[in-house]
Design a protein around this motif. Sequence first.
Motif, PDB file in Angstrom:
ATOM      1  N   GLU A 150       0.827  -1.211   0.000  1.00 32.18           N
ATOM      2  CA  GLU A 150       0.000   0.000   0.000  1.00 32.18           C
ATOM      3  C   GLU A 150       0.862   1.262   0.000  1.00 32.18           C
ATOM      4  O   GLU A 150       0.545   2.226  -0.688  1.00 32.18           O
ATOM      5  CB  GLU A 150      -0.939   0.006   1.207  1.00 32.18           C
ATOM      6  N   GLU A 153       2.258   1.717  -3.463  1.00 36.34           N
ATOM      7  CA  GLU A 153       1.195   2.159  -4.371  1.00 36.34           C
ATOM      8  C   GLU A 153       0.885   3.638  -4.149  1.00 36.34           C
ATOM      9  O   GLU A 153       0.722   4.398  -5.113  1.00 36.34           O
ATOM     10  CB  GLU A 153      -0.062   1.323  -4.138  1.00 36.34           C
ATOM     11  N   LYS A 154       0.831   4.067  -2.902  1.00 36.67           N
ATOM     12  CA  LYS A 154       0.574   5.478  -2.586  1.00 36.67           C
ATOM     13  C   LYS A 154       1.702   6.358  -3.091  1.00 36.67           C
ATOM     14  O   LYS A 154       1.471   7.431  -3.655  1.00 36.67           O
ATOM     15  CB  LYS A 154       0.415   5.656  -1.082  1.00 36.67           C
ATOM     16  N   GLU A 155       2.928   5.895  -2.922  1.00 37.58           N
ATOM     17  CA  GLU A 155       4.093   6.651  -3.404  1.00 37.58           C
ATOM     18  C   GLU A 155       4.050   6.795  -4.926  1.00 37.58           C
ATOM     19  O   GLU A 155       4.345   7.857  -5.466  1.00 37.58           O
ATOM     20  CB  GLU A 155       5.381   5.962  -2.966  1.00 37.58           C
ATOM     21  N   ALA A 156       3.657   5.726  -5.604  1.00 39.89           N
ATOM     22  CA  ALA A 156       3.567   5.777  -7.069  1.00 39.89           C
ATOM     23  C   ALA A 156       2.478   6.770  -7.506  1.00 39.89           C
ATOM     24  O   ALA A 156       2.680   7.519  -8.469  1.00 39.89           O
ATOM     25  CB  ALA A 156       3.278   4.389  -7.622  1.00 39.89           C
ATOM     26  N   LYS A 157       1.362   6.799  -6.799  1.00 42.93           N
ATOM     27  CA  LYS A 157       0.295   7.743  -7.140  1.00 42.93           C
ATOM     28  C   LYS A 157       0.727   9.173  -6.872  1.00 42.93           C
ATOM     29  O   LYS A 157       0.410  10.078  -7.639  1.00 42.93           O
ATOM     30  CB  LYS A 157      -0.977   7.419  -6.356  1.00 42.93           C
ATOM     31  N   ASP A 158       1.446   9.383  -5.782  1.00 40.88           N
ATOM     32  CA  ASP A 158       1.940  10.726  -5.476  1.00 40.88           C
ATOM     33  C   ASP A 158       2.927  11.204  -6.525  1.00 40.88           C
ATOM     34  O   ASP A 158       2.903  12.367  -6.929  1.00 40.88           O
ATOM     35  CB  ASP A 158       2.588  10.764  -4.083  1.00 40.88           C
ATOM     36  N   LYS A 159       3.804  10.324  -6.988  1.00 42.93           N
ATOM     37  CA  LYS A 159       4.763  10.687  -8.048  1.00 42.93           C
ATOM     38  C   LYS A 159       4.030  11.029  -9.329  1.00 42.93           C
ATOM     39  O   LYS A 159       4.416  11.942 -10.045  1.00 42.93           O
ATOM     40  CB  LYS A 159       5.743   9.530  -8.309  1.00 42.93           C
ATOM     41  N   GLU A 160       2.982  10.276  -9.595  1.00 43.72           N
ATOM     42  CA  GLU A 160       2.211  10.503 -10.814  1.00 43.72           C
ATOM     43  C   GLU A 160       1.539  11.873 -10.779  1.00 43.72           C
ATOM     44  O   GLU A 160       1.465  12.560 -11.788  1.00 43.72           O
ATOM     45  CB  GLU A 160       1.144   9.403 -10.957  1.00 43.72           C
ATOM     46  N   LYS A 161       1.078  12.289  -9.597  1.00 51.06           N
ATOM     47  CA  LYS A 161       0.424  13.598  -9.478  1.00 51.06           C
ATOM     48  C   LYS A 161       1.417  14.741  -9.645  1.00 51.06           C
ATOM     49  O   LYS A 161       1.113  15.762 -10.237  1.00 51.06           O
ATOM     50  CB  LYS A 161      -0.253  13.719  -8.110  1.00 51.06           C
TER      51      LYS A 161
END
Length: 197
Positions: A150, A153-161
């Motif tokens: 998790e 996954e959160k880190e990947a979403k933050d990078k994407e933003k």
Amino acid sequence: MLPQPSSPLHWLRPFSSPAIAADVTTPAGASAPDKAAEVKPEEGTHKKQIGDDKFAILKILGEENIGCGLKTRAEKALNDTPADMHGFLTTGQYAGRDEDNRFAILRMLGMDKNVGPGVREAAKTALKGTPEDVRRFLEVGQYEAHAKDEAAEKEAKDKEKTAPGPAVTRTASRPPAIGRSRRTAAAAMPSRRPTSP
């Protein structure tokens, strides 16, 4: 006529002290303690051990979340010899629990499509390990691995933003348009015409 006793407690006289009582001889096999000694002490303890083993197996069978492997082994041991019951309690129950734990991990991997890569890797490592490794994964390891999944996954979403997308990158790399046509500029501006109701 029989002679009268000199004291009302005449029947105590032969056994008035332990030393005198020990001097009295009795014929072999006539006293109650001699007959009780004929029972072998091993028989009593053996029967007690069998009863204790049956109780322990029934207690295992009464567990709330008993697995199929442990249940099958316990029922078989309960219907077998006392040696088999004792063998189940000393080693068989642990093999049955390990079998059930490994099955639970395989079921988790096969049934749950939301299992992350960290959980999958930790589960495969546990399955290759000892029964203690398997038990630890089920009790703690799966939750630790899930938390790591998790977080990743959160880190990947933050990078994407925060990372510029392909459209932003393409427009930022173009030089600003000089001398746009009037049509393009007019289309970009909001219309000043009143809208009809």
